[in-house]
Design a protein around this motif. Structure first.
Motif, PDB file in Angstrom:
ATOM      1  N   THR A  17      20.702  -2.626 -34.839  1.00 51.35           N
ATOM      2  CA  THR A  17      19.791  -3.912 -34.604  1.00 51.35           C
ATOM      3  C   THR A  17      20.660  -5.063 -33.122  1.00 51.35           C
ATOM      4  N   ASP A  18      20.287  -5.565 -32.880  1.00 47.09           N
ATOM      5  CA  ASP A  18      20.645  -6.213 -31.662  1.00 47.09           C
ATOM      6  C   ASP A  18      22.169  -6.782 -31.929  1.00 47.09           C
ATOM      7  N   LYS A  19      22.663  -6.839 -32.802  1.00 42.10           N
ATOM      8  CA  LYS A  19      24.215  -7.536 -32.999  1.00 42.10           C
ATOM      9  C   LYS A  19      24.716  -6.778 -33.108  1.00 42.10           C
ATOM     10  N   ALA A  20      24.632  -5.095 -32.942  1.00 42.11           N
ATOM     11  CA  ALA A  20      25.911  -4.360 -33.185  1.00 42.11           C
ATOM     12  C   ALA A  20      26.482  -3.947 -31.529  1.00 42.11           C
ATOM     13  N   VAL A  21      25.659  -5.065 -30.434  1.00 44.65           N
ATOM     14  CA  VAL A  21      25.804  -5.059 -29.058  1.00 44.65           C
ATOM     15  C   VAL A  21      27.174  -5.796 -28.805  1.00 44.65           C
ATOM     16  N   ARG A  22      28.543  -5.281 -28.511  1.00 43.42           N
ATOM     17  CA  ARG A  22      29.255  -6.816 -28.423  1.00 43.42           C
ATOM     18  C   ARG A  22      29.619  -7.446 -29.988  1.00 43.42           C
ATOM     19  N   PRO A  23      29.385  -6.859 -30.798  1.00 44.59           N
ATOM     20  CA  PRO A  23      29.229  -7.418 -32.007  1.00 44.59           C
ATOM     21  C   PRO A  23      30.443  -7.867 -32.168  1.00 44.59           C
ATOM     22  N   THR A  24      30.645  -9.809 -33.028  1.00 43.37           N
ATOM     23  CA  THR A  24      31.296 -10.951 -33.443  1.00 43.37           C
ATOM     24  C   THR A  24      30.967 -10.749 -35.199  1.00 43.37           C
ATOM     25  N   ASN A  25      30.773  -9.539 -35.385  1.00 42.82           N
ATOM     26  CA  ASN A  25      30.351 -10.192 -36.882  1.00 42.82           C
ATOM     27  C   ASN A  25      30.273  -8.522 -37.438  1.00 42.82           C
ATOM     28  N   ILE A  26      30.458  -8.362 -39.281  1.00 45.13           N
ATOM     29  CA  ILE A  26      30.960  -7.123 -39.441  1.00 45.13           C
ATOM     30  C   ILE A  26      29.669  -6.565 -39.693  1.00 45.13           C
ATOM     31  N   MET A  27      28.760  -7.497 -39.932  1.00 42.77           N
ATOM     32  CA  MET A  27      27.284  -6.677 -39.814  1.00 42.77           C
ATOM     33  C   MET A  27      27.384  -5.905 -38.514  1.00 42.77           C
ATOM     34  N   GLY A  28      27.132  -6.452 -37.580  1.00 43.96           N
ATOM     35  CA  GLY A  28      26.893  -5.791 -36.361  1.00 43.96           C
ATOM     36  C   GLY A  28      27.467  -4.897 -35.982  1.00 43.96           C
ATOM     37  N   ALA A  29      29.357  -4.951 -36.522  1.00 42.63           N
ATOM     38  CA  ALA A  29      30.423  -3.734 -36.068  1.00 42.63           C
ATOM     39  C   ALA A  29      29.946  -2.728 -36.943  1.00 42.63           C
ATOM     40  N   SER A  30      29.219  -2.452 -38.158  1.00 41.36           N
ATOM     41  CA  SER A  30      28.806  -1.875 -39.009  1.00 41.36           C
ATOM     42  C   SER A  30      27.931  -1.196 -38.611  1.00 41.36           C
ATOM     43  N   LYS A  31      26.657  -1.287 -37.894  1.00 41.62           N
ATOM     44  CA  LYS A  31      25.674  -0.875 -37.478  1.00 41.62           C
ATOM     45  C   LYS A  31      25.873  -0.196 -36.769  1.00 41.62           C
ATOM     46  N   ARG A  32      26.757  -0.846 -35.523  1.00 39.88           N
ATOM     47  CA  ARG A  32      27.046   0.013 -33.909  1.00 39.88           C
ATOM     48  C   ARG A  32      28.166   1.359 -34.777  1.00 39.88           C
ATOM     49  N   LEU A  33      29.180   0.926 -35.623  1.00 46.14           N
ATOM     50  CA  LEU A  33      29.671   1.945 -35.411  1.00 46.14           C
ATOM     51  C   LEU A  33      29.092   3.302 -36.580  1.00 46.14           C
ATOM     52  N   ALA A  34      27.807   3.396 -36.999  1.00 43.96           N
ATOM     53  CA  ALA A  34      26.976   3.674 -38.115  1.00 43.96           C
ATOM     54  C   ALA A  34      26.071   4.627 -36.616  1.00 43.96           C
ATOM     55  N   GLU A  35      25.800   3.773 -35.145  1.00 44.70           N
ATOM     56  CA  GLU A  35      24.744   4.322 -33.482  1.00 44.70           C
ATOM     57  C   GLU A  35      25.809   5.914 -33.947  1.00 44.70           C
ATOM     58  N   MET A  36      27.315   4.945 -33.137  1.00 46.06           N
ATOM     59  CA  MET A  36      28.765   6.216 -32.573  1.00 46.06           C
ATOM     60  C   MET A  36      28.582   7.313 -33.748  1.00 46.06           C
ATOM     61  N   ALA A  37      28.256   7.024 -35.162  1.00 50.38           N
ATOM     62  CA  ALA A  37      28.429   8.681 -35.941  1.00 50.38           C
ATOM     63  C   ALA A  37      26.829   9.440 -35.569  1.00 50.38           C
ATOM     64  N   LEU A  38      25.998   8.964 -35.309  1.00 47.61           N
ATOM     65  CA  LEU A  38      25.017   9.378 -34.926  1.00 47.61           C
ATOM     66  C   LEU A  38      24.735  10.329 -33.987  1.00 47.61           C
ATOM     67  N   GLN A  39      25.767   9.515 -32.702  1.00 47.31           N
ATOM     68  CA  GLN A  39      25.424  10.140 -31.606  1.00 47.31           C
ATOM     69  C   GLN A  39      25.988  11.622 -31.363  1.00 47.31           C
ATOM     70  N   ALA A  40      27.404  11.597 -31.904  1.00 43.83           N
ATOM     71  CA  ALA A  40      28.726  11.734 -32.661  1.00 43.83           C
ATOM     72  C   ALA A  40      28.026  13.709 -32.751  1.00 43.83           C
ATOM     73  N   LEU A  41      27.206  12.802 -33.640  1.00 44.93           N
ATOM     74  CA  LEU A  41      26.825  13.965 -34.257  1.00 44.93           C
ATOM     75  C   LEU A  41      25.668  15.011 -33.987  1.00 44.93           C
ATOM     76  N   ALA A  42      24.700  14.015 -32.918  1.00 43.52           N
ATOM     77  CA  ALA A  42      23.887  14.722 -31.472  1.00 43.52           C
ATOM     78  C   ALA A  42      24.659  15.661 -31.034  1.00 43.52           C
ATOM     79  N   ASP A  43      25.872  14.980 -30.347  1.00 44.68           N
ATOM     80  CA  ASP A  43      26.809  15.754 -29.180  1.00 44.68           C
ATOM     81  C   ASP A  43      26.909  16.515 -29.972  1.00 44.68           C
TER      82      ASP A  43
END
Length: 638
Positions: free
Chosen positions: A408-434
């Motif tokens: 979601t676009d809410k993962a960009v510089r999030p101000t809410n739990i929903m956006g922050a949780s989705k950004r954390l999910a993105e980071m985990a996938l990036q790390a697993l791929a790396d």
């Protein structure tokens, strides 16, 4: 009235018609009115007597007085014609061929024709009056009057379909082609669109129906903008691609949605990319009963997977999507498997993936309503972040080839739990791929989709129907919008381009100011905005204030370095992340805070993990607030 009395009334009417038609026949023959009796003009009496003696018995024998006039139709008129034809032969033979002294022979030819006209008219009038047809005409006159914009094939079919409609009445066409202006099509005049303001008054038009399915979205947007100041309700037919083959029906009409106002032409999908990770393969979709998940399933089924696994924790949502997709199975040979499961249940995920060994996973399961997640932050984190990590790790363990996260676009510089949780999910996938996982992990980030659960469009429409007010959190709030089918197609195509760790960003077009959207929806519903300048307006807009975690503006990129891809609407972002080994250590501590239900510590750790996360609200977790309220009296007592 008793049935016998009704029959006697009709018999008397027919007898009267026999007398009147003889009298009228004399007038047509002689050019003057004659007396029906008395010296020296007693001759018409014999013509009348002959008419009564022949006609009435014939009418009785032919069942004229057994018919129910309010339901009489074509068959009744055929009976009338047959009976009066026999009457005409006998009457003409008597008056014209044989002759009666003092009666002109032409009376035998004129009077039967007049009698046919009189009896036929009396039956038609009886059916019109007693059958309620006049009431239908009055109802039709009271229906809302509409103009059809577009005198082409779709417009003509729509007018034909609405000819007997009890919902609205078509009073004319409008068309851009000035060669058609002033002409009549199927009894309806064709007007210029510039005449609409005057037509609203002269024809009392309340609604305009757009019957231009082949027009571009940009052209439709121009037409809609031109009609906004007139304050008529605008309804539209779907585009050509959405219309089924065959005639246009009234049910095809729909209210305007924001997709009619976006002004951006959809790009045709790349069918090679659509089928790359799907055709002939086992595909798994989590959150299959949701807005995006269900549309992904529809699009996937069109590309002929070998099997499609539907996963959702909501029994009702899973049942609904399975029933819908099952109805489409004659078009596809895919195997549909509905599976109740939570993405947080690692053993259940492993059990499913080991049994079916999916080739591609689309992870759409998420809690995405910002205020609800803000009030239930622990569950939001567990589902959106921990659940994603759980499914991703099991997918890597089971050798899934491709794993696509719907972000979601809410993962960009999030101000809410929903956006922050989705950004954390993105980071985990990036790390697993790396880390070098065999599974190609990718994520696709986009903004709001039209018609999803919690979307402002159906909410605003219902508020307009209810008479207002439309509730808006802030006058300057803006959002990106995209249709659900377009978003689902782009997700599939982006996933097919993944090489591992990719963050794809969809081109959402221009952001839409929600205040402008609300105003447009009011005006295109044929109503007016009620504000300080227009206190007599219909619908007011009420500002309620930003909700916890809500942003004024959404962004799609953390950095400013997007890279183009082979698809014009898909970009590739470069986003920083924490390596898996370091992230895994922090996640253990983070999960401990979750297990302890420590909201404050969880938010603090989330701020450390997700770069740019800055909560714009205090802790609003319902459970935390209730516990604080219960603990306050104890603290005061101590």
């Amino acid at each position: 009235m008793p049935r016998l009395a009704k029959r006697m009334v009709v018999l008397a009417v027919d007898a009267t018609l026999c007398v009147l038609t003889v009298w009228l026949a004399y007038y047509l023959r002689l050019g003057e009115w004659v007396k029906m009796s008395g010296d020296p003009y007693w001759q018409p009496v014999w013509a009348v007597a002959a008419a009564l003696a022949i006609a009435l018995p014939l009418f009785v024998v032919n069942g004229f007085y057994r018919a129910i006039f309010r339901y009489s139709g074509l068959s009744a008129m055929v009976t009338v014609i047959k009976a009066i034809s026999i009457y005409a032969l006998i009457y003409a033979a008597l008056i014209t061929a044989i002759g009666i002294p003092g009666v002109p022979r032409t009376i035998g030819l004129i009077q039967p024709m007049l009698l046919l006209l009189g009896v036929g008219t009396s039956r038609a009038l009886a059916g019109f009056w007693l059958g309620g047809l006049y009431k239908n005409q009055l109802k039709m006159a009271a229906l809302p009057r509409v103009l059809i914009y577009g005198a082409g094939n779709a417009g003509r079919q729509l007018a034909a379909a609405m000819s007997n409609s009890h919902e609205m009445r078509v009073v004319g066409f409008m068309d851009d082609d000035d060669r058609l202006h002033g002409h009549v099509l199927n009894g309806l005049s064709i007007y210029s669109p510039t005449d609409l303001p005057s037509l609203v008054n002269t024809l009392q038009v309340s609604t305009v129906l757009l019957a231009m399915p082949s027009a571009s979205r940009h052209r439709r947007n121009e037409i809609i903008e031109e009609m906004r100041p007139v304050h008529v309700m605008v309804r539209t037919l779907p585009s050509v691609s959405e219309l089924a083959q065959g005639k246009v029906n009234i049910s095809d009409l729909r209210e305007l949605d924001i997709d009619d106002l976006l002004g951006r032409e959809p790009v045709s999908p790349n069918h090679i990319l659509l089928g790359k990770n799907i055709t002939g393969k086992v595909v798994l979709v989590t959150g299959a009963g949701g807005s995006i998940g269900s549309e992904l399933c529809r699009q996937i089924l069109k590309v002929e997977p070998a099997s499609l696994l539907l996963i959702d924790q909501s029994e009702f949502a899973l049942y609904e999507v399975h029933q819908e997709l099952s109805a489409r199975l004659p078009e596809s040979e895919a195997r549909l498997v509905p599976l109740l499961a939570s993405v947080r249940d690692e053993e259940r995920m492993r059990e499913i993936m080991s049994a079916w060994k999916p080739d591609t996973v689309y992870h759409a399961a998420a809690y995405k309503h910002v205020p609800l997640v803000e009030h239930n932050p622990l569950e939001g984190i567990r589902n959106n972040a921990i659940g994603t990590i759980t499914v991703a790790q099991v997918a890597a363990e089971m050798g899934v080839a491709d794993f696509v996260l719907i972000s979601t676009d809410k993962a960009v510089r999030p101000t809410n739990i929903m956006g922050a949780s989705k950004r954390l999910a993105e980071m985990a996938l990036q790390a697993l791929a790396d880390k070098g996982a065999r599974t190609r992990f990718s994520m696709v980030r986009f903004g709001n989709v039209l018609g999803s659960s919690g979307s402002v469009v159906p909410k605003f429409r219902q508020q307009v129907r209810d008479g207002g007010p439309i509730t808006l959190t802030h006058p300057d709030i803006t959002r990106y919008f995209m249709t659900i089918p377009e978003a689902a197609q782009l997700v599939i195509q982006a996933g097919a381009m993944a090489k591992g760790g990719d963050v794809f960003v969809l081109d959402m077009g221009e952001p839409v100011k929600i205040m402008d959207l609300a105003t447009r929806m009011i005006e295109l519903s044929g109503l007016t905005l009620k504000d300080d300048e227009h206190p007599e307006g219909d619908i007011a807009i009420q500002i309620t204030g930003l909700r916890p975690g809500e942003k004024l503006f959404e962004e799609l990129l953390i950095g400013d370095n997007p890279k183009p891809t082979s698809h014009p609407l898909i970009m590739k972002a470069h986003e920083e992340f924490i390596p898996w080994d370091a992230l895994q250590l922090q996640l253990k501590t983070f999960k401990a805070a979750l297990d302890d239900n420590d909201v404050g510590r969880m938010k603090a750790m989330l701020a450390q993990l997700v770069a740019g996360y800055a909560s714009n609200s205090d802790i609003v977790d319902w459970v935390f607030l209730e516990q604080e309220a219960d603990a306050t009296p104890l603290k005061q007592a101590v």
